[in-house]
Structures are given as structure tokens and as C-alpha cells.
Motif scaffolding. Structure first.
Motif, PDB file in Angstrom:
ATOM      1  N   THR A  69       0.833  -1.208   0.000  1.00 12.22           N
ATOM      2  CA  THR A  69       0.000   0.000   0.000  1.00 12.22           C
ATOM      3  C   THR A  69       0.868   1.258   0.000  1.00 12.22           C
ATOM      4  O   THR A  69       0.559   2.229  -0.697  1.00 12.22           O
ATOM      5  N   THR A  70       1.964   1.234   0.750  1.00 11.63           N
ATOM      6  CA  THR A  70       2.881   2.384   0.762  1.00 11.63           C
ATOM      7  C   THR A  70       3.436   2.628  -0.635  1.00 11.63           C
ATOM      8  O   THR A  70       3.527   3.776  -1.086  1.00 11.63           O
ATOM      9  N   THR A  71       3.792   1.538  -1.340  1.00 13.81           N
ATOM     10  CA  THR A  71       4.284   1.683  -2.702  1.00 13.81           C
ATOM     11  C   THR A  71       3.228   2.358  -3.580  1.00 13.81           C
ATOM     12  O   THR A  71       3.521   3.308  -4.316  1.00 13.81           O
ATOM     13  N   LEU A  72       1.995   1.894  -3.451  1.00 12.23           N
ATOM     14  CA  LEU A  72       0.904   2.464  -4.246  1.00 12.23           C
ATOM     15  C   LEU A  72       0.694   3.944  -3.913  1.00 12.23           C
ATOM     16  O   LEU A  72       0.531   4.786  -4.805  1.00 12.23           O
ATOM     17  N   ARG A  73       0.718   4.250  -2.610  1.00 10.60           N
ATOM     18  CA  ARG A  73       0.502   5.638  -2.189  1.00 10.60           C
ATOM     19  C   ARG A  73       1.636   6.550  -2.641  1.00 10.60           C
ATOM     20  O   ARG A  73       1.428   7.736  -2.873  1.00 10.60           O
ATOM     21  N   MET A  74       2.832   5.994  -2.778  1.00  9.20           N
ATOM     22  CA  MET A  74       3.947   6.806  -3.285  1.00  9.20           C
ATOM     23  C   MET A  74       3.759   7.086  -4.778  1.00  9.20           C
ATOM     24  O   MET A  74       4.086   8.171  -5.249  1.00  9.20           O
ATOM     25  N   ILE A  75       3.233   6.112  -5.511  1.00  8.58           N
ATOM     26  CA  ILE A  75       2.986   6.347  -6.934  1.00  8.58           C
ATOM     27  C   ILE A  75       1.908   7.421  -7.090  1.00  8.58           C
ATOM     28  O   ILE A  75       1.988   8.296  -7.944  1.00  8.58           O
ATOM     29  N   GLY A  76       0.908   7.389  -6.208  1.00 14.33           N
ATOM     30  CA  GLY A  76      -0.176   8.361  -6.258  1.00 14.33           C
ATOM     31  C   GLY A  76       0.225   9.737  -5.730  1.00 14.33           C
ATOM     32  O   GLY A  76      -0.498  10.715  -5.928  1.00 14.33           O
ATOM     33  N   GLY A  77       1.356   9.811  -5.009  1.00 11.86           N
ATOM     34  CA  GLY A  77       1.819  11.093  -4.498  1.00 11.86           C
ATOM     35  C   GLY A  77       1.342  11.422  -3.096  1.00 11.86           C
ATOM     36  O   GLY A  77       1.505  12.545  -2.637  1.00 11.86           O
ATOM     37  N   PHE A  78       0.750  10.446  -2.392  1.00 16.57           N
ATOM     38  CA  PHE A  78       0.277  10.695  -1.026  1.00 16.57           C
ATOM     39  C   PHE A  78       1.406  10.553  -0.012  1.00 16.57           C
ATOM     40  O   PHE A  78       1.329  11.046   1.098  1.00 16.57           O
ATOM     41  N   ALA A  89       3.504  -8.779  -8.739  1.00 18.97           N
ATOM     42  CA  ALA A  89       4.745  -8.579  -7.994  1.00 18.97           C
ATOM     43  C   ALA A  89       4.452  -8.994  -6.560  1.00 18.97           C
ATOM     44  O   ALA A  89       3.617  -8.383  -5.899  1.00 18.97           O
ATOM     45  N   VAL A  90       5.122 -10.055  -6.104  1.00 14.40           N
ATOM     46  CA  VAL A  90       4.899 -10.514  -4.733  1.00 14.40           C
ATOM     47  C   VAL A  90       5.844  -9.750  -3.819  1.00 14.40           C
ATOM     48  O   VAL A  90       7.050  -9.733  -4.048  1.00 14.40           O
ATOM     49  N   MET A  91       5.267  -9.083  -2.810  1.00 13.37           N
ATOM     50  CA  MET A  91       6.090  -8.276  -1.903  1.00 13.37           C
ATOM     51  C   MET A  91       6.157  -8.899  -0.527  1.00 13.37           C
ATOM     52  O   MET A  91       5.198  -9.510  -0.051  1.00 13.37           O
ATOM     53  N   ASN A  92       7.316  -8.734   0.111  1.00 13.70           N
ATOM     54  CA  ASN A  92       7.513  -9.223   1.468  1.00 13.70           C
ATOM     55  C   ASN A  92       8.576  -8.349   2.127  1.00 13.70           C
ATOM     56  O   ASN A  92       9.610  -8.086   1.528  1.00 13.70           O
ATOM     57  N   HIS A  93       8.307  -7.905   3.343  1.00 14.60           N
ATOM     58  CA  HIS A  93       9.244  -7.059   4.086  1.00 14.60           C
ATOM     59  C   HIS A  93       9.762  -5.886   3.255  1.00 14.60           C
ATOM     60  O   HIS A  93      10.961  -5.607   3.251  1.00 14.60           O
ATOM     61  N   GLY A  94       8.877  -5.221   2.529  1.00 15.90           N
ATOM     62  CA  GLY A  94       9.265  -4.027   1.793  1.00 15.90           C
ATOM     63  C   GLY A  94      10.030  -4.275   0.517  1.00 15.90           C
ATOM     64  O   GLY A  94      10.508  -3.336  -0.109  1.00 15.90           O
ATOM     65  N   ARG A  95      10.187  -5.546   0.118  1.00 14.95           N
ATOM     66  CA  ARG A  95      10.911  -5.846  -1.109  1.00 14.95           C
ATOM     67  C   ARG A  95      10.027  -6.653  -2.046  1.00 14.95           C
ATOM     68  O   ARG A  95       9.101  -7.324  -1.604  1.00 14.95           O
ATOM     69  N   VAL A 140      -3.581  -3.360  -5.589  1.00 13.69           N
ATOM     70  CA  VAL A 140      -2.987  -3.878  -4.357  1.00 13.69           C
ATOM     71  C   VAL A 140      -3.956  -4.834  -3.690  1.00 13.69           C
ATOM     72  O   VAL A 140      -5.135  -4.516  -3.527  1.00 13.69           O
ATOM     73  N   THR A 141      -3.473  -6.022  -3.346  1.00 13.48           N
ATOM     74  CA  THR A 141      -4.332  -6.964  -2.632  1.00 13.48           C
ATOM     75  C   THR A 141      -3.482  -7.939  -1.828  1.00 13.48           C
ATOM     76  O   THR A 141      -2.291  -8.103  -2.071  1.00 13.48           O
TER      77      THR A 141
END
Lengths: 356, 297
Positions: A46-55, A208-214, A193-194
Motif C-alpha cells: 500500500t505504501t508503494t501504491l501511495r507513493m505512486i499516487g503522491g500521497f 509482484a509478490v512483496m515481502n518485508h518491503g521488497r 494492491v491486494t
């Protein structure tokens, strides 16, 4: 220069206090792709998504949208649009006013707004709902309004933050297909994101499977499901048996392994004798048969779970190792009771080496 | 058998009172004895007359008091002046209170809100008159304000604010400000921050988001604060008496004088009834115009 990527992330890192939410993530999303960021809660998706959105803004690294570095560009100057988890529809505005919101900010003239709103209502099958208020709509309908409100401004990238989380299972399945159809219809890049692996497999072109920020692994649903690179990816995408193995001998193309005390040869380069590895085996890639003498894989059924479309058995191979086997129901010769002795047919090419 | 039946009947008869009836009885008691009856009493007095010679109150039924209010221009003038002072004070209070209420409700983290809220409410526990007196020392010629400014800017500067309309408005804004802040705080507190993000996401810069989302969604709080503040100011008489000049007296002062110095209770009662009627009517029209129900959803 032709831009082939709608979104690029270069070594993007974000920290909240001591917690590293996103850790040097590199990602390139081709135009028109349905990409899913999949992972458990707290994995940074979600943080990755919010960074793309500019939040949120990255502490280091760079985000490019359509080749343009975003820096600290605020959301209202980015060509992205977000569908929020709780939809975030404006409660004091009608459905038509909600959809028109972004167009009015862009100073689009009144008649064009009316026409575009009508088109969007048609696209999401909500004709005649113009003058209703969000609270008068069901969850699924609100969801579609949120989609229409974001799509009407024709963003380069649509960001979706677990948008189906609040819906019941049946509606969720229906909306998954509808979203996929909508995406191919409008042709814009979706980043979704799900934490629901089934949802990810159903809708995505790329996961893209994410785990521990990677990002652990990125690829098509088939690649990830059938050739997971890590144990985490194998575990997260569907049920998986993970068997410990030791390399007994290896040459340039193949290796001889010992798995649960049994010798197995697999086609896989780059293994060293003595190495301890892990093998992934999907439960439905194994076929149980009545026990016979010369079978290499034999074990006793210690657990049996009837799931409707499938039955899953836990088969004890030796004292320490058991594997889950799943067979479709309706095939009578595959029905066994707990305590039965069965032979298992395991295709060595199905044994997939993963790293921890 | 018969007894049993009657006890059953009684058990059925009891709950026929509206649900929760007994919970509102104490409040109803207070309202009837301390609001409804006094208002009726005041209304009754407003039709009585005062003997011009003895000054005694005569039970009567006369419209004379109301005639005097309508005919004499002075009451209309004081009424309009009260409206002006109260309106201006409300406007200034709104401008001051909105950023405070918003910051408190939407910016400050939840766990720190109670302390800051307490700081806003504490002055309310201090006597209204004490706080108003404080302004006399602050505003009077050669008072704290004058010395403070002369200390910063050399030379003798006198504002002479005390006993002016400005002093009255300053006093009102200070004393009643929490009445405006609290409802605005409550409204901004329930504002979903994701709505603001959604607005920005759709292309609205911060000030557009404020105009199109924040303000409309906190309007119920603004209306509640405005109403509370306005009513409180409109009826007060202590602040204009202490901080205002003779030209700043308000309807509250007129009424207080009739009950006090002039000892003309019937006329004071008629003034009170008229003011109450006008304010209630004005509020009804205001709320109908503002379409509060749609806002509250």
C-alpha cells in the motif's frame, strides 16, 4: 523517444520512523498492464501504491510516470488516480457530481461534463443513478462509482487499493471479472494492491509478490504459480508442499537429490553436491494410487479434508515429512479413507527448487 | 383468577408510555418549572400595566407595552444595533474559531486532543464578569495594551479602545469563543481524511479541496457554533455595560434596566417576549434556508 513504461520505480525506499516500509524497490510497469502488488499486510504494497499516487514521498529513489520524474509532485498534479479501499465517495455530492468532480477541477465545459458523466455511468452500468447519494447505493454500486470517478479523468495509471475488500465473496468474484473486462476496454495501466492471491491470479497480467518491503518475484500468474523462485512466493500463492532435500550429485544440466530418504533426479543446472535445498510441490500435481510394492513414494493418509470440489489428504512419507495431496472429487478411484496406504506419482519435472 | 387477569392487564398497560419515558422525566421537570412556566409568566406580565403615579404593577390585559415598542424608534434602533454587534462578533469569532477547531479535530493526533480541548474549556470555568473586567485593565487609556505598544514602538500611543464598540466586540469574541470552537471541532473530527486525499487525487489543490469538501462537510458544525454564539451574544448585557459606551447598549441592557432601575416589569417583559419571538423566528427561517437536514444527511 517512445515511452514504453507508464510507471518506473528506481531504488525507492520509504521509512516510517524505525520501520522500513519499502526497501529499494525497482519496478517497471509497461503501458496497458494490469499489475498486482501482492503480499501480506505490512509488506509495503500500500505504501508503494501511495507513493505512486503522491500521497507519500520516497525517502530515496525516484518514481517516474510516463518517463517524467515525479519528485515531490503532489497528487493533484499527477496523471494518476486512486480507487480507495472504502471508496471515499463524497457523501454530500450526488453520484453525477462525484463523477464530475475531477472534470470540474479541469475546467471542462458543462455540456462535455454531462456527456462524459453519462458515458461513465453507462460504462459501469449505473444509468439512472445520477441524482442518488452515495449512502443510497450498495457496496458494489459505490465501488463502481469510485471507478467511474477515477476513470473519467483519463489517468495514465489507475491505482486500486484493495478495492474489493469490503464486498462479499460472490460479489467480489463478479467484480474481479468486471474489473478485468473494464481494464482491457479502457486500455490504461492498472496497479492493484491486494493480499488475496486468488484475486491476483484471476485479474493480473503481472504479479509482484512483496515481502518485508521488497519485491520477492515479479512475473505472470503462471510463472509465479508454477515456477516460484522463493519459498515465500510458493507459500503465498496457493498451497504448497515445501520439502527439504540434499544434493547428492550434480552435473551441468541435472542433479541427483535425496528427498525424504528417496533418490530423485531433476533437470536443473547450478547445484552443488552436498547443498541443502527446498523443493516446492503443488498438492494437485501429485496423484495418489492404491499402494503397490514397487512404488517409490508411499505413505499413509493421516488426515482427510473434504472441500467440495476437491479432497485434500495429508500423506506421511516418513517420520518427519508429510505432504498434502489434493484431488478433484468425482473421481472414484482417488477416494481414500484415513489410515489407507497409498502410492504417489510425482513427476520429477514438477519438483521446483526454491530459495529460502 | 380475576386478580391474575388484572395484574396481567396492568403489566400490559404500563409499557404503553413511550419508550424511555422515565428517563426524560427529570429533564422535563426542569424544563417545565424553569423554562416553560417562567416564559408563560413573563408573557403574562407583558400584558400588565404599571401605575404611573405609584409605580405598582396592575394585573390587566393591555397591548400598551407592545404599542410602545413598535411606535418608539429607540427600541428598533437598539434592536438593529444588537443585531449588528452580535453579527459582527459572530463573524470574527467564526474566522478565529474555524482554524482552531479544524487543527484540533483534523490535524492534532487523537490522543493529544483531550488536553488541548481542556485548555480551551478551562477559561469557561472562570467567571464571565472577571474575564470581562480583565479587558478594562487591558484596553483602558494608559492600560496594558497602550504600555505594551509604547514599549515596542517608542512614543506615546493611545488607542482609547475602552468604552467603544470595538471593546464590546473584543469582549464578546473572547468570552464566548469556545461556543464556536467546540461544534467546529466536533465536525472536523468526524471528517474522513481519505475524502481529502480523494479530492487531491482528482486534481483539486488544497484550497479547492477546502472549498468543495472540507467546508461543506463541516458546515453543520459551523451552523451550530454560529447559532450558539449568536444567541449567547445577542442576549447579554454585562459586556456592553462594562466595556461599551452609552451608544453600545444592547437589547439585554434595555430589558435589564426595565426589571432593575426603571422597575417597569410589564414593559421589560414585553421587550423580552418581542426579542425572543424575533430571534426564534429568525433562526427558524435561517435553518429552513440553510437546509440543515440535507447537510446532516
Amino acid at each position: 523517444m517512445t515511452v514504453t513504461y507508464d510507471v518506473e520505480l528506481i531504488a525507492v525506499t520509504k521509512q516510517f520512523g524505525e520501520v522500513v516500509a519499502v526497501d529499494h524497490v525497482d519496478l517497471a510497469v509497461e503501458c496497458g498492464t494490469f499489475l498486482t502488488l501482492l503480499g501480506p499486510s505490512g509488506c509495503g504494497k500500500t505504501t508503494t501504491l501511495r507513493m505512486i499516487g503522491g500521497f507519500e514521498h520516497p525517502d530515496s529513489g525516484e518514481i517516474l510516470i510516463r518517463g517524467r520524474p515525479m519528485g515531490r509532485t503532489p497528487p493533484y498534479r499527477r496523471p494518476t488516480s486512486m480507487v480507495f479501499q472504502n471508496y471515499a465517495l463524497f457523501p454530500h455530492l450526488t453520484i453525477a457530481e462525484n463523477i464530475a468532480y475531477g472534470l470540474r477541477e479541469r475546467r471542462v465545459d458543462r455540456t462535455t461534463i454531462q456527456r462524459r458523466v453519462r458515458e461513465m455511468l453507462e460504462l459501469v452500468a449505473l444509468q439512472g443513478f445520477d441524482n442518488r447519494y452515495p449512502r443510497q447505493l450498495s457496496g458494489g454500486q459505490q465501488q463502481r462509482v469510485a471507478l467511474a470517478r477515477s476513470l473519467v479523468i483519463e489517468p495514465a495509471v489507475l491505482l486500486l487499493d484493495e478495492p474489493l475488500g469490503a464486498l462479499d465473496l460472490k460479489l467480489r468474484r463478479q467484480m474481479q471479472l468486471e474489473l478485468k473486462r473494464l481494464q482491457s476496454q479502457v486500455g490504461i495501466t492498472f496497479i492493484y494492491v491486494t493480499h488475496d492471491q486468488e484475486e491476483a491470479l484471476t485479474m493480473s497480467d503481472q504479479i509482484a509478490v512483496m515481502n518485508h518491503g521488497r519485491i520477492e518475484q515479479i512475473g505472470t500468474p503462471e510463472e509465479l504459480y508454477e515456477r516460484p523462485r522463493t519459498r515465500f512466493v510458493a507459500d503465498f500463492l496457493g498451497a504448497a508442499n515445501v520439502l527439504p532435500a540434499i544434493v547428492r550429485a550434480a552435473d551441468a544440466t541435472s542433479a541427483c537429490l535425496e528427498v525424504a530418504g528417496r533418490p530423485v533426479t531433476i533437470q536443473r543446472p547450478g547445484l552443488r553436491p552436498g547443498q541443502e535445498i527446498a523443493l516446492v510441490l503443488r498438492p494437485h500435481w501429485v496423484i495418489p494410487q492404491p499402494a503397490h510394492e514397487q512404488a517409490q513414494w508411499q505413505g499413509r493418509i493421516v488426515e482427510r479434508v473434504y472441500k467440495g470440489s476437491t479432497i485434500s489428504y495429508r500423506v506421511q512419507l516418513d517420520e518427519a515429512i508429510s505432504i498434502i495431496v489434493e484431488v478433484p472429487t468425482g473421481i472414484n478411484h482417488c477416494v481414500y479413507e484415513t489410515g489407507a496406504l497409498v502410492s504417489l506419482t510425482i513427476e520429477p519435472s514438477r519438483l521446483h527448487v526454491v530459495t529460502e | 383468577m380475576l386478580q391474575q387477569q388484572s395484574s396481567v392487564a396492568r403489566r400490559i398497560a404500563l409499557p404503553s408510555l413511550p419508550a424511555g419515558f422515565w428517563f426524560v422525566v427529570p429533564a422535563m421537570f426542569i424544563l417545565v418549572f424553569y423554562l416553560v412556566l417562567p416564559v408563560l409568566l413573563v408573557a403574562t406580565y407583558s400584558f400588565y400595566t404599571t401605575d404611573p403615579v405609584t409605580g405598582l404593577i396592575r394585573p390587566d390585559f393591555s397591548w400598551a407595552n407592545y404599542e410602545r415598542i413598535i411606535v418608539s424608534p429607540i427600541y428598533r434602533r437598539v434592536f438593529l444595533r444588537s443585531l449588528e454587534i452580535a453579527g459582527l462578533s459572530t463573524l470574527i469569532a467564526l474566522v478565529l474559531a474555524y482554524p482552531v477547531g479544524y487543527t484540533l479535530g483534523a490535524v492534532v493526533p487523537r490522543q493529544r486532543q483531550p488536553l488541548l480541548l481542556l485548555l480551551i474549556i478551562i477559561p469557561f470555568w472562570t467567571s464571565y464578569i472577571v474575564r470581562t473586567y480583565g479587558w478594562i485593565g487591558f484596553l483602558q487609556t494608559g492600560g496594558f495594551l497602550d504600555s505594551l505598544v509604547s514599549w515596542v514602538i517608542p512614543g506615546r500611543i493611545e488607542f482609547g479602545l475602552l468604552y467603544t464598540r470595538a471593546a464590546v466586540i473584543i469582549g464578546f469574541v473572547h468570552v464566548f469563543l469556545p461556543l464556536m470552537i467546540l461544534p467546529i471541532y466536533a465536525a472536523t473530527r468526524s471528517l474522513d481524511p481519505r475524502l481529502l486525499e480523494a479530492s487531491a487525487d482528482l486534481g483539486a489543490p488544497p484550497w479547492r479541496t477546502f472549498w468543495r469538501i472540507t467546508l461543506p462537510l463541516t458546515l453543520p458544525g459551523v451552523l451550530a457554533g454560529t447559532t450558539l454564539f449568536f444567541i449567547a451574544v445577542f442576549g447579554s448585557f454585562v459586556t456592553p455595560q462594562l466595556l461599551g459606551g452609552t451608544g453600545d447598549l444592547m437589547v439585554g441592557n434595555l430589558i435589564a434596566d426595565q426589571f432593575g432601575e426603571a422597575f417597569n416589569w410589564p414593559f421589560g417583559a414585553a421587550l423580552a417576549v418581542t426579542i425572543t419571538a424575533v430571534v426564534v423566528l429568525g433562526l427558524l427561517i435561517f435553518f429552513r434556508f440553510a437546509n440543515v437536514e440535507r447537510l446532516y444527511g
